[in-house]
Design a protein around this motif. Sequence first.
Motif, mmCIF file in Angstrom:
data_model
loop_
_atom_site.group_PDB
_atom_site.id
_atom_site.type_symbol
_atom_site.label_atom_id
_atom_site.label_comp_id
_atom_site.label_asym_id
_atom_site.label_seq_id
_atom_site.Cartn_x
_atom_site.Cartn_y
_atom_site.Cartn_z
ATOM 1 N N GLN A 32 36.785 35.401 52.548
ATOM 2 C CA GLN A 32 37.206 35.681 50.981
ATOM 3 C C GLN A 32 37.884 34.872 50.884
ATOM 4 N N GLU A 33 39.595 34.569 51.687
ATOM 5 C CA GLU A 33 39.712 34.265 50.189
ATOM 6 C C GLU A 33 40.530 32.292 50.951
ATOM 7 N N LYS A 61 52.618 38.464 46.282
ATOM 8 C CA LYS A 61 51.721 39.142 46.510
ATOM 9 C C LYS A 61 50.633 38.598 47.717
ATOM 10 N N GLY A 63 46.850 39.855 49.583
ATOM 11 C CA GLY A 63 46.428 40.294 49.360
ATOM 12 C C GLY A 63 45.139 40.896 50.619
ATOM 13 N N ARG A 86 35.855 39.183 45.706
ATOM 14 C CA ARG A 86 37.327 39.816 47.099
ATOM 15 C C ARG A 86 37.329 40.780 46.120
ATOM 16 N N ARG A 87 38.065 41.390 47.324
ATOM 17 C CA ARG A 87 37.472 43.580 47.135
ATOM 18 C C ARG A 87 38.795 43.488 47.568
ATOM 19 N N PRO A 121 42.018 46.339 48.661
ATOM 20 C CA PRO A 121 42.234 46.901 49.109
ATOM 21 C C PRO A 121 42.328 48.580 47.641
ATOM 22 N N GLY A 180 47.160 36.627 38.278
ATOM 23 C CA GLY A 180 47.626 36.997 39.323
ATOM 24 C C GLY A 180 47.128 39.233 39.354
ATOM 25 N N GLN A 238 44.381 40.565 41.100
ATOM 26 C CA GLN A 238 44.703 40.858 42.344
ATOM 27 C C GLN A 238 45.011 42.391 42.532
ATOM 28 N N GLU A 239 45.053 42.946 40.964
ATOM 29 C CA GLU A 239 45.839 44.639 41.018
ATOM 30 C C GLU A 239 44.681 45.328 41.081
#
Lengths: 456, 351
Positions: free
Chosen positions: A369-370, A434, A436, B3-4, B6, B156, B159-160
Amino acid sequence: MTPRAAPHSTPPSTVSAAPTRGFFVDMLTKDIGLAPAILDLVDNSVDGASRLRGSADFDGLYVHLATSPTSFAIVDNCGGIPEELAVDYAFRFGRPTSAPEPGRVIGQFGVGMKRALFKLGRHFRVESKSAKWAFVVDVDVEKWRRLEEHDPKADWAFPLKVVARKGRGAFPEADRGTSISVDRLHEGVAEELALENFTTRLGRSIEVAHLLSIERGLRISLNGRRLKVGPFRLLRSDRLRPAHEDFRLHEGKLRVRIWAGLGPSEPEDCGWYVFCNGRLVLGPDRELTTGWGNAIPKIPLYHPQFARFRGYVHFDSARGALLPWNTTKTGVDQGSPQWRHTRQRMVGMMKDVTDFLNRLKREQDRAGQEGRTLLGDYIRGLSPKDLPKTIGTFVAPKSVLPPKTAEDTVRIQYDKPVGQVQRVQKGLRALGRKAGSYKAAGERTFEYFLEMECEE
Amino acid sequence: MPRRPPPRPGSYERIDYTLRPAKAVERRMMCEAFQRLAAFAPLSAYRYVGLGSVYFHDFVLFHRSLGTEHMISIEKDEHNEERFRFNLPFGCIDLRMGLTTKVLGDIPWDRRLIVWLDYDGPLDRSVLTDVSTFCTQAVGGSVVIVTVNADPERRGDEQEGPGPRAPDDDEAAVPEPEAEGSQVEPFSRLARLRARLRDAEKVPGDVAERDLGGWGTARVCHRILRNQIREVISHRNGGLAPPRRLCYMQLFNFHYADGARMLTTGGLVYEEHQRETVQACRFASLPFVSDDDRPVLIRIPRLTHRERRHLDQWLPGKVPASKVPPCVDVDVVRQYAAIYKHFPNFAEVEL
């Protein structure tokens, strides 16, 4: 059919097929939405600009629209309405087939202006000055329709008052133009014009429908805000080339040009755009009409992975009847042979592009995904350019080698307990770095170490 | 590329709502305005619909101050359903699990409602969906309020992941923004906003990138929400006899920042024939009511308990300059005077 009052001596055995004014005012206006009706008025201004400038650019010409819950106005300096056009066409109902071909224009059906004016309100005033004359048409619609009750044989003409004429010479170009105002708006119209969401939508429809004219320099404004377009372009490089075809149908009287390729990844803009004489009539379309989900050859249904797809089709002809548009210019006439022929070619061209985008997606899936892929990075690094003139099929890189200037890279892989990696992620978050995904956690820790512990 | 992130805990896990003073002030101001709705019907006959989280502050306040007994709390965090049930403060609260976009449509629309969609995420399409649901169903005399995070977006931020209020069910079909690190497509708040609304035409045409800095995002979100309410109501009015046509009267346009900048807007939906009842509510006499684009900024003055008690002696009215506590700015005193009636007293609330 040209609607006219019934002849004087209609024998009793025949029935008059002439429509009443009431029919025209009430029914025809139901066939069109408010925004397309207003677009028809903009079309007339754009046609004026074309008459004035031919194929040159439109610098210095403007169309200003002003809307409020009580009135509507459109003012342009696009040359005005010449006498022959006003008498034979603009204020007639339906363009007589005997009238000469108007050339490459948008207003083809001879109903647009009247229909728009009736749609908007109960009183309108058209003032126009062209090279040789200036006139005013002022109509109280209710009175006009009642004329018929008193005298069913009354002519359908509008009262046109000539205000000035030039025998010799011409009015200066700067003075020419048309101004239309409508008040006593219909209730539904007033309600829509009171909504900001409606005017936003109207502005966007005009931007999209007339993006070519705006690109040629025509200043169109709505309530003081100048409308603009994102430039109408495709990604291009020495290794990526859009497909392009340029051909003629109907003994050369209809020119068709098609482009299919990639644009920025914007799902809202993705799809086919169909233009008739420069006016957008359909698009961005992602439906079967333009080939999405086609059976043979197999084209996938629209899916976000195709967000980069762009296709442009231009039909140009001096004979409006050859153009595959519907009367409200809000879609294509799918039954027309010209459209069926063109659609087949479009489908062939889009297949290469969707195949390529599928390949891009597969590479992305493999990279995670990234992950970043060379092909994806290559496409992201391109910027849109003007549409090419060269005819050819879609060309795209099979694979992309890293650019020579970049440092050689190596791939690092390792396994660590999930709990530890999550702790690292948490720690990175606390540092404002960050991460993810686990992959990102690896990269961020590497970058952290490089930055903090390694000398230049 | 998709993009999932969490799943993130609900905001109740991250923020103790009791420590959000501006929000507490806002809640009390709204409560005072709701009391005026008695001109329509006793407040006990109204139904309150909110997103109570585990704290249920709004439910406690409205039950005690308004006497509202018909209450529904919508909660999407189904994994922790038991915890929400455990924290229900009164027996009259009907807890409904699920996304607002799913649950809101199923609540009974038969009686007058006060609906407070107190999201803590930013404005997106599901918010407009919920607002539309209300505007197509609510009976005259009902109130809808929306709170959204209106902090200017930063690169960014996405991404939260989604906030506690969940996105639409068709989320899966929507592409995520292009992967980070693409240098050619610069960060744009306007593009992000359009992408979240998934309808570029909801953003007024004159809004530019520069309009979204500072409180600009809140101003633009206010416009979008108001436009949506007006549009849905206008469509609903099609075909209705004039006395039954609905009108929207905005009551609230709050800006406040306990942390992130927040926008709260909303108001009363009533039928044309109820105009006199609306006048009887005398909303305009409430200083914190705003029926236009001008926001009411709730600022929390930094004052000690003793300073506040001291100032209270001259309120309402003007505090004499000689009575201002030492080293306290007159501006702070003015801020306090504007909200002292609604100022929360934390020590009491949690006892």
